[in-house]
Design a protein around this motif. Sequence first.
Motif, PDB file in Angstrom:
ATOM      1  N   ASP A 145       2.078  19.778   7.713  1.00  0.00           N
ATOM      2  CA  ASP A 145       3.459  19.915   6.671  1.00  0.00           C
ATOM      3  C   ASP A 145       4.326  19.056   7.092  1.00  0.00           C
ATOM      4  O   ASP A 145       5.982  19.489   7.589  1.00  0.00           O
ATOM      5  N   SER A 146       4.246  18.025   8.366  1.00  0.00           N
ATOM      6  CA  SER A 146       5.046  16.699   9.325  1.00  0.00           C
ATOM      7  C   SER A 146       5.113  15.329   8.571  1.00  0.00           C
ATOM      8  O   SER A 146       3.571  14.698   9.142  1.00  0.00           O
ATOM      9  N   LEU A 147       5.756  14.704   8.101  1.00  0.00           N
ATOM     10  CA  LEU A 147       5.534  13.702   7.835  1.00  0.00           C
ATOM     11  C   LEU A 147       6.568  12.671   8.267  1.00  0.00           C
ATOM     12  O   LEU A 147       7.527  12.739   8.340  1.00  0.00           O
ATOM     13  N   ARG A 148       5.945  12.076   9.479  1.00  0.00           N
ATOM     14  CA  ARG A 148       7.258  11.335  10.485  1.00  0.00           C
ATOM     15  C   ARG A 148       7.474   9.680   9.688  1.00  0.00           C
ATOM     16  O   ARG A 148       6.725   9.487   8.856  1.00  0.00           O
ATOM     17  N   ALA A 149       8.503   9.114   9.890  1.00  0.00           N
ATOM     18  CA  ALA A 149       8.706   8.711   9.918  1.00  0.00           C
ATOM     19  C   ALA A 149       8.482   6.946  10.041  1.00  0.00           C
ATOM     20  O   ALA A 149       8.061   6.902  11.455  1.00  0.00           O
ATOM     21  N   PRO A 150       7.591   5.765   9.387  1.00  0.00           N
ATOM     22  CA  PRO A 150       6.685   5.037   9.939  1.00  0.00           C
ATOM     23  C   PRO A 150       7.989   4.131  10.547  1.00  0.00           C
ATOM     24  O   PRO A 150       9.118   4.106  10.809  1.00  0.00           O
ATOM     25  N   LEU A 151       7.344   3.091  11.697  1.00  0.00           N
ATOM     26  CA  LEU A 151       7.980   2.796  12.757  1.00  0.00           C
ATOM     27  C   LEU A 151       8.503   0.927  12.260  1.00  0.00           C
ATOM     28  O   LEU A 151       9.133   0.287  12.091  1.00  0.00           O
ATOM     29  N   GLN A 152       7.854   0.765  11.140  1.00  0.00           N
ATOM     30  CA  GLN A 152       8.181  -0.376  10.982  1.00  0.00           C
ATOM     31  C   GLN A 152       7.640  -0.945   8.874  1.00  0.00           C
ATOM     32  O   GLN A 152       6.341  -0.471   8.748  1.00  0.00           O
ATOM     33  N   LEU A 153       8.268  -0.886   8.262  1.00  0.00           N
ATOM     34  CA  LEU A 153       8.250  -0.904   6.186  1.00  0.00           C
ATOM     35  C   LEU A 153       6.862  -2.208   6.113  1.00  0.00           C
ATOM     36  O   LEU A 153       7.369  -2.772   6.721  1.00  0.00           O
ATOM     37  N   PRO A 154       5.900  -1.741   5.888  1.00  0.00           N
ATOM     38  CA  PRO A 154       5.260  -2.949   4.949  1.00  0.00           C
ATOM     39  C   PRO A 154       5.828  -4.036   3.659  1.00  0.00           C
ATOM     40  O   PRO A 154       6.891  -2.978   2.988  1.00  0.00           O
ATOM     41  N   HIS A 155       6.021  -5.014   4.086  1.00  0.00           N
ATOM     42  CA  HIS A 155       6.287  -6.451   2.934  1.00  0.00           C
ATOM     43  C   HIS A 155       5.529  -7.035   3.228  1.00  0.00           C
ATOM     44  O   HIS A 155       4.910  -7.267   4.107  1.00  0.00           O
ATOM     45  N   GLY A 156       5.584  -8.361   1.589  1.00  0.00           N
ATOM     46  CA  GLY A 156       4.851  -8.877   2.079  1.00  0.00           C
ATOM     47  C   GLY A 156       3.318  -8.926   1.516  1.00  0.00           C
ATOM     48  O   GLY A 156       3.546  -8.108   0.470  1.00  0.00           O
ATOM     49  N   SER A 157       2.329  -9.650   1.550  1.00  0.00           N
ATOM     50  CA  SER A 157       1.087  -9.126   1.338  1.00  0.00           C
ATOM     51  C   SER A 157       0.861  -8.101   2.994  1.00  0.00           C
ATOM     52  O   SER A 157      -0.420  -8.384   2.784  1.00  0.00           O
ATOM     53  N   ALA A 158       0.962  -7.056   2.305  1.00  0.00           N
ATOM     54  CA  ALA A 158       0.331  -5.999   3.787  1.00  0.00           C
ATOM     55  C   ALA A 158      -0.595  -5.543   3.363  1.00  0.00           C
ATOM     56  O   ALA A 158      -0.642  -4.924   2.021  1.00  0.00           O
ATOM     57  N   PRO A 159      -1.712  -4.827   4.052  1.00  0.00           N
ATOM     58  CA  PRO A 159      -2.654  -4.312   2.986  1.00  0.00           C
ATOM     59  C   PRO A 159      -2.118  -2.893   3.173  1.00  0.00           C
ATOM     60  O   PRO A 159      -1.502  -2.162   3.111  1.00  0.00           O
ATOM     61  N   SER A 160      -3.303  -2.558   1.654  1.00  0.00           N
ATOM     62  CA  SER A 160      -2.894  -1.346   0.693  1.00  0.00           C
ATOM     63  C   SER A 160      -2.708  -0.027   2.100  1.00  0.00           C
ATOM     64  O   SER A 160      -1.722   1.451   1.251  1.00  0.00           O
ATOM     65  N   SER A 161      -3.473  -0.405   2.655  1.00  0.00           N
ATOM     66  CA  SER A 161      -3.747   1.316   3.799  1.00  0.00           C
ATOM     67  C   SER A 161      -1.873   1.188   4.040  1.00  0.00           C
ATOM     68  O   SER A 161      -1.777   2.142   4.696  1.00  0.00           O
ATOM     69  N   THR A 162      -1.726  -0.193   5.027  1.00  0.00           N
ATOM     70  CA  THR A 162      -0.637   0.012   5.401  1.00  0.00           C
ATOM     71  C   THR A 162       0.314   0.283   4.637  1.00  0.00           C
ATOM     72  O   THR A 162       1.508   1.738   4.960  1.00  0.00           O
ATOM     73  N   ILE A 163       0.367   0.023   3.150  1.00  0.00           N
ATOM     74  CA  ILE A 163       2.016   0.094   1.920  1.00  0.00           C
ATOM     75  C   ILE A 163       1.351   1.842   2.289  1.00  0.00           C
ATOM     76  O   ILE A 163       2.253   2.607   1.586  1.00  0.00           O
ATOM     77  N   ALA A 164       0.288   2.674   1.939  1.00  0.00           N
ATOM     78  CA  ALA A 164      -0.077   4.068   1.739  1.00  0.00           C
ATOM     79  C   ALA A 164       0.635   4.901   2.392  1.00  0.00           C
ATOM     80  O   ALA A 164       0.995   6.149   2.348  1.00  0.00           O
TER      81      ALA A 164
END
Length: 433
Positions: free
Chosen positions: A124-143
């Motif tokens: 029940d808790s979603l942490r903020a990502p340390l780094q946002l995906p950009h460019g051709s990031a893998p779909s798993s990173t984006i998700a």
Amino acid sequence: ARFVPVLCEMDRLRLLCGYVERRGSQAKESPNAVVFPNCLLSAVGWEAFPVDILEAASRDDLVLLAELAGLQLRSSQALRDTMFRAIARRCQALELQLQGVRRPSQHFSRKERVDMYLLPLGGDSLRAPLQLPHGSAPSSTIAGAAGLFARLVGLGLSITVQLSSVHSRTPRDKARLFDVADRAFTAAAGAAAAAWHLTVAGAVAATSSASGAGHGSAAGGVGISNASTSAHMVAGMQPPPLPPPITFGTEDQSAEDAPWIEVFSKDCEIRPVAIGLRHGWYDSHYCRSFVLEACHSAPLQLGLSAALIGPTAATAVVSLSACGAEGDAGLGLGAPDTALAAAAHGGGSTSWEEVRWTTLLSRTDHALSSAGEVFSVDAGVDGAYFDRFRVRMTGWNSVGSWHLMVNWFDVYGHFRAKASYFTGDGCRVEATL
């Protein structure tokens, strides 16, 4: 209760505890004498809870578990076995995650458990990502970087996006506002990069062939000359220009009528810890001064929400909203909630201006980034849950106009289902606890 499609396991535990307390009050038992029964242990996905609580309960230290449930629990072999199984499931999920494999969906059959989890294991808790995906990031990173709004939309739950005005270049699909990585832009960038590499590789191959032929001839200097010429040619080549990212935002407004973009969650209320924003135009019109605000759409219903899904809940039959949605209307995108729309136009008992907004954070002379940025909320709002979030401009943008251009807006933090999620008219699923 295990057939109730909850957003997180804490919601299921609240419902069960409410049922147990109601049965206890009907039997005229003392509140301190009400105990969570062993027969309901299997209805909860305990692997969703912190491992320190599970480990303590497995050795009969039930203080933390009782605080979590809001009820007393009796030490028993059934409880210990349940906690050991939950710990094993958490370990299995961690192993699969480290191996880059998704948790098998057949781990629980539909006869054992039905869920609509926003997060793996029903957390029940979603942490903020340390780094946002950009460019051709893998779909798993984006998700993995997707916020709560994106996950709610992904489940077909109602999210309403409203703008003070709509720029002509804003897409009709308002769900694009929650796309942490612009998929169209990413795909175009990947295709352009691949074409660029093929072009360069072809030029290098041609150079190598010419150089080899020249080196084998009597006039060996020809190969060197060809290599030098080709090197200059490759160095002078430029990759093709990329298409612009998604443009999303408002028309030009004014200081007296400052532009804003708002998101309303019909089924879920959120205790935010961080907010994500990204500039939504070309290399201009950057928003530099803004506030992020939040409020609850129906303050008078907070008590009802607590009564239905809080630790002291008292309900035995639950009606659930449907998960199925049809188009934008089903998602609530571009089709505001009736009560919310009435409030926006001054109707009902509470007008738009009377809504009390809480400032989550404020920035001045801080331009939004085209790559996106996650902002931590002020410490003063800890513990409060909201269902309406908006970004509002408080000063001119980088070109001196009042266009608010934002193509990503999402929130991270703790969440719980609203009372309306369990009493809505969408899905006529009823479960007797």
